[in-house]
Design a protein around this motif. Sequence first.
Motif, PDB file in Angstrom:
ATOM      1  N   ASP A 190       0.981  -1.229   0.020  1.00 34.63           N
ATOM      2  CA  ASP A 190       0.135  -0.035   0.077  1.00 34.63           C
ATOM      3  C   ASP A 190       1.081   1.324  -0.061  1.00 34.63           C
ATOM      4  N   ALA A 191       0.713   2.108  -1.002  1.00 31.43           N
ATOM      5  CA  ALA A 191       1.380   3.504  -1.191  1.00 31.43           C
ATOM      6  C   ALA A 191       1.378   4.318  -0.069  1.00 31.43           C
ATOM      7  N   ASP A 192       0.246   4.151   0.613  1.00 30.71           N
ATOM      8  CA  ASP A 192      -0.133   5.144   1.641  1.00 30.71           C
ATOM      9  C   ASP A 192       0.478   4.827   2.833  1.00 30.71           C
ATOM     10  N   ARG A 193       1.156   3.634   3.117  1.00 27.72           N
ATOM     11  CA  ARG A 193       1.684   3.209   4.152  1.00 27.72           C
ATOM     12  C   ARG A 193       3.445   3.220   3.894  1.00 27.72           C
ATOM     13  N   SER A 194       4.013   4.457   4.191  1.00 32.74           N
ATOM     14  CA  SER A 194       5.117   4.853   3.674  1.00 32.74           C
ATOM     15  C   SER A 194       6.095   3.990   4.650  1.00 32.74           C
ATOM     16  N   ASP A 195       5.868   3.648   5.909  1.00 33.94           N
ATOM     17  CA  ASP A 195       6.501   2.858   6.685  1.00 33.94           C
ATOM     18  C   ASP A 195       6.893   1.517   6.223  1.00 33.94           C
ATOM     19  N   ILE A 196       5.671   0.908   5.688  1.00 34.54           N
ATOM     20  CA  ILE A 196       5.745  -0.370   4.851  1.00 34.54           C
ATOM     21  C   ILE A 196       6.893  -0.401   3.644  1.00 34.54           C
ATOM     22  N   THR A 197       6.454   0.830   2.833  1.00 30.50           N
ATOM     23  CA  THR A 197       7.205   0.940   1.677  1.00 30.50           C
ATOM     24  C   THR A 197       8.597   1.130   1.990  1.00 30.50           C
ATOM     25  N   ASP A 198       9.153   1.802   2.798  1.00 29.57           N
ATOM     26  CA  ASP A 198      10.448   2.335   3.164  1.00 29.57           C
ATOM     27  C   ASP A 198      11.101   1.050   3.722  1.00 29.57           C
ATOM     28  N   ALA A 199      10.346   0.048   4.530  1.00 34.51           N
ATOM     29  CA  ALA A 199      11.130  -1.254   5.097  1.00 34.51           C
ATOM     30  C   ALA A 199      11.205  -2.027   4.001  1.00 34.51           C
ATOM     31  N   LEU A 200      10.254  -2.195   2.866  1.00 38.21           N
ATOM     32  CA  LEU A 200      10.525  -3.258   1.845  1.00 38.21           C
ATOM     33  C   LEU A 200      11.953  -2.583   1.019  1.00 38.21           C
ATOM     34  N   LYS A 201      11.751  -1.413   0.725  1.00 41.99           N
ATOM     35  CA  LYS A 201      12.895  -0.684   0.066  1.00 41.99           C
ATOM     36  C   LYS A 201      14.140  -0.990   0.444  1.00 41.99           C
ATOM     37  N   LYS A 202      14.309  -0.961   1.816  1.00 41.11           N
ATOM     38  CA  LYS A 202      15.553  -1.286   2.574  1.00 41.11           C
ATOM     39  C   LYS A 202      15.966  -2.883   2.698  1.00 41.11           C
ATOM     40  N   MET A 203      14.834  -3.799   2.730  1.00 46.94           N
ATOM     41  CA  MET A 203      14.896  -5.161   2.567  1.00 46.94           C
ATOM     42  C   MET A 203      15.498  -5.521   1.311  1.00 46.94           C
ATOM     43  N   VAL A 204      15.009  -4.983   0.090  1.00 47.11           N
ATOM     44  CA  VAL A 204      15.339  -5.449  -1.040  1.00 47.11           C
ATOM     45  C   VAL A 204      16.941  -4.831  -1.387  1.00 47.11           C
ATOM     46  N   ALA A 205      17.178  -3.647  -1.069  1.00 47.69           N
ATOM     47  CA  ALA A 205      18.501  -3.165  -1.219  1.00 47.69           C
ATOM     48  C   ALA A 205      19.619  -3.793  -0.447  1.00 47.69           C
ATOM     49  N   LYS A 206      19.443  -4.242   0.741  1.00 47.83           N
ATOM     50  CA  LYS A 206      20.293  -4.891   1.605  1.00 47.83           C
ATOM     51  C   LYS A 206      20.283  -6.484   1.232  1.00 47.83           C
ATOM     52  N   ARG A 207      19.755  -6.850   0.312  1.00 49.68           N
ATOM     53  CA  ARG A 207      19.541  -8.645   0.167  1.00 49.68           C
ATOM     54  C   ARG A 207      20.953  -8.932  -0.495  1.00 49.68           C
ATOM     55  N   LYS A 208      21.338 -10.321   0.255  1.00 56.35           N
ATOM     56  CA  LYS A 208      22.186 -10.890  -0.272  1.00 56.35           C
ATOM     57  C   LYS A 208      22.020 -11.511  -1.888  1.00 56.35           C
ATOM     58  N   LEU A 209      22.770 -11.043  -2.754  1.00 56.77           N
ATOM     59  CA  LEU A 209      22.582 -11.551  -4.119  1.00 56.77           C
ATOM     60  C   LEU A 209      22.845 -12.850  -4.148  1.00 56.77           C
ATOM     61  N   PRO A 210      22.195 -13.561  -4.955  1.00 52.75           N
ATOM     62  CA  PRO A 210      22.342 -15.130  -5.414  1.00 52.75           C
ATOM     63  C   PRO A 210      23.888 -15.228  -6.333  1.00 52.75           C
ATOM     64  N   ARG A 211      24.494 -16.160  -5.992  1.00 51.13           N
ATOM     65  CA  ARG A 211      25.715 -16.324  -6.675  1.00 51.13           C
ATOM     66  C   ARG A 211      25.683 -16.244  -8.384  1.00 51.13           C
ATOM     67  N   GLN A 212      26.594 -16.074  -8.988  1.00 48.89           N
ATOM     68  CA  GLN A 212      26.514 -15.986 -10.534  1.00 48.89           C
ATOM     69  C   GLN A 212      26.621 -17.692 -11.245  1.00 48.89           C
ATOM     70  N   ARG A 213      26.024 -17.739 -12.241  1.00 44.72           N
ATOM     71  CA  ARG A 213      25.938 -19.183 -12.740  1.00 44.72           C
ATOM     72  C   ARG A 213      27.331 -19.251 -13.373  1.00 44.72           C
ATOM     73  N   SER A 214      27.828 -20.495 -13.595  1.00 43.83           N
ATOM     74  CA  SER A 214      29.168 -20.743 -14.492  1.00 43.83           C
ATOM     75  C   SER A 214      28.847 -21.720 -15.384  1.00 43.83           C
ATOM     76  N   LEU A 215      29.727 -21.911 -16.414  1.00 42.33           N
ATOM     77  CA  LEU A 215      29.490 -23.068 -17.332  1.00 42.33           C
ATOM     78  C   LEU A 215      29.679 -24.279 -16.445  1.00 42.33           C
ATOM     79  N   LEU A 216      30.345 -24.573 -15.422  1.00 40.83           N
ATOM     80  CA  LEU A 216      30.301 -25.706 -14.721  1.00 40.83           C
ATOM     81  C   LEU A 216      28.930 -26.099 -14.044  1.00 40.83           C
ATOM     82  N   ASP A 217      28.286 -25.027 -13.508  1.00 43.06           N
ATOM     83  CA  ASP A 217      26.880 -25.257 -12.903  1.00 43.06           C
ATOM     84  C   ASP A 217      26.238 -26.031 -13.984  1.00 43.06           C
ATOM     85  N   LEU A 218      26.277 -25.422 -15.341  1.00 41.21           N
ATOM     86  CA  LEU A 218      25.177 -25.704 -16.408  1.00 41.21           C
ATOM     87  C   LEU A 218      25.527 -27.025 -16.660  1.00 41.21           C
TER      88      LEU A 218
END
Length: 229
Positions: A190-218
């Motif tokens: 809900d865009a009218d809940r700035s507290d939730i919006t800000d929390a989600l933005k921070k959650m996504v920004a601070k995420r641990k990114l998944p590792r990159q794929r390699s030919l060995l993985d494939l």
Amino acid sequence: MKRSTIIGLFTILSLLAAPCSVNAADLLSLRGIGTMAVPKNISFTIGAQSALPFMSEGGTSRYFTRNGFAKSEYYTMTYKDGPDFSYGWAMSHEVGIPYLLEIGEIKHKNDSAEEQMDVIAAYLNRKLSADGVIFTGASPLVKVKDDKYPRWEGAFVKETRENDIIYREAYVVVLQCDGYFNTLGIFNCDADRSDITDALKKMVAKRKLPRQRSLLDLSKKGTSLTEFE
């Protein structure tokens, strides 16, 4: 919760989730997007949303599958803090050649994954701008300068009028490349809940990114890229 109809990629009216929740203080791992620490008073429940606009196509999951999305994950978000109660959602989809075909960009099927990601991002920016989303900066999605983890990220608000009432929904969107596959992550509240919006933005920004794929993985999964999990 405020409910709205959003034409295009993002459409939601009512939510229904299956049991099995990710509690506050736990981690939310969204396929192809990363692992995130869930903010206080927020929980995520596994399951595809049951939204009225998708009923004619057999439900949310079938709608996205038929529109070129693959290997999708769906979560419903619940926010509860004392008397306050609100809903939202999170989802991720692999966007590859079927999606390029859906958006009229199949000529890029032999491009690299990162080049395809840029084509998809350009399409999404045109689509979102045409839909009138509210954003800051040059475009709804902006490419992040990171050679190791190429991606586009953005946050915007979509306003929809229904029965002379204006509903506002906030979105945080990530389009990310792991070297071989592109994933679209969408977070809604809900865009009218700035507290939730800000929390989600921070959650996504601070995420641990998944590792990159390699030919060995494939190679461990065989020769077909589409079979790799």
